[in-house]
Design an enzyme around this catalytic site. Structure first.
Site, short mmCIF file in Angstrom:
data_model
loop_
_atom_site.label_atom_id
_atom_site.label_comp_id
_atom_site.label_asym_id
_atom_site.label_seq_id
_atom_site.Cartn_x
_atom_site.Cartn_y
_atom_site.Cartn_z
N ARG A 1 0.82 -1.21 0.00
CA ARG A 1 0.00 0.00 0.00
C ARG A 1 0.85 1.26 0.00
O ARG A 1 0.42 2.31 -0.47
CB ARG A 1 -0.99 -0.04 1.16
CG ARG A 1 -2.09 -1.10 0.91
CD ARG A 1 -2.92 -1.42 2.14
NE ARG A 1 -2.17 -1.96 3.25
CZ ARG A 1 -1.86 -3.25 3.41
NH1 ARG A 1 -2.24 -4.14 2.52
NH2 ARG A 1 -1.17 -3.66 4.45
N GLU B 1 7.83 -10.85 14.90
CA GLU B 1 7.43 -11.48 16.15
C GLU B 1 7.81 -12.96 16.17
O GLU B 1 8.30 -13.48 17.16
CB GLU B 1 5.91 -11.32 16.32
CG GLU B 1 5.42 -11.78 17.66
CD GLU B 1 3.93 -11.52 17.85
OE1 GLU B 1 3.38 -12.01 18.85
OE2 GLU B 1 3.32 -10.84 17.00
#
Length: 176
Positions: free
Chosen positions: A59, A96
């Site tokens: 995006r 993560e």
């Protein structure tokens, strides 16, 4: 800015339970909100002598291209590993769970370029930090980073500012 916030769709429990996904595709399809978002993303950097906008996949390509057009400067895509066809510079970073990597063309920025990073959202800041490191390794001066959405509870904007890069965002959403 309320109508920009209102143009962003929230999808609960995506991509996993407990996450509130902030979807800017609804903003992009709304001509008024899209135009206002791009204008607001440009405003803090007008007069900053920017040479290139670097948009983070995917995006950030849409928003970054529009911002580059408004600033009358070039655009450099920051892509996921293996997507660029020419000689590249790569930056790996931790997620993560595991790691990832982003790339730019080795000739995507010049050593004297003043670059603005653009993306739709700043969360933990890991990808933006990797983008800054990558652009700096290429010799560019990263003068700022701009986002439509900040998730301040995740600390990404603060992380980027601690790297000496000013951050601007249009709206903030509390939580994840």
């Amino acid at each position: 800015m309320d109508f920009i916030r209102d143009a962003i769709r929230t999808i609960p429990d995506y991509p996993k339970k407990g996450i509130m996904f902030r979807d800017v595709t609804t903003l992009l399809k709304d001509a008024r909100a899209f135009r206002a978002a791009v204008d607001q993303m440009v405003m803090p950097w007008a007069g900053a002598k920017i040479d290139k906008v670097a948009g983070i996949e995917a995006r950030g390509f849409i928003l970054g291209g529009a911002v580059a057009h408004q600033l009358s400067v070039g655009f450099t895509p920051i892509r996921k590993k293996g997507k660029l066809p020419h000689r590249t510079l790569i930056e790996e970073y931790e997620l993560e769970y595991g790691s990832d990597a982003i790339e730019i063309h080795a000739d995507g920025v010049e050593e004297t370029d003043r670059v603005l990073i653009v993306d739709d959202l700043i969360a933990t800041g890991g990808t933006a930090e990797a983008a800054i490191n990558l652009l700096r390794r290429a010799g560019a001066d990263v003068v700022g980073a701009t986002f439509v959405i900040d998730l301040p509870d995740l600390g990404g904007a603060k992380r980027i500012e601690e790297m000496g890069v000013p951050v601007a965002s249009l709206v903030a959403f509390e939580g994840e």
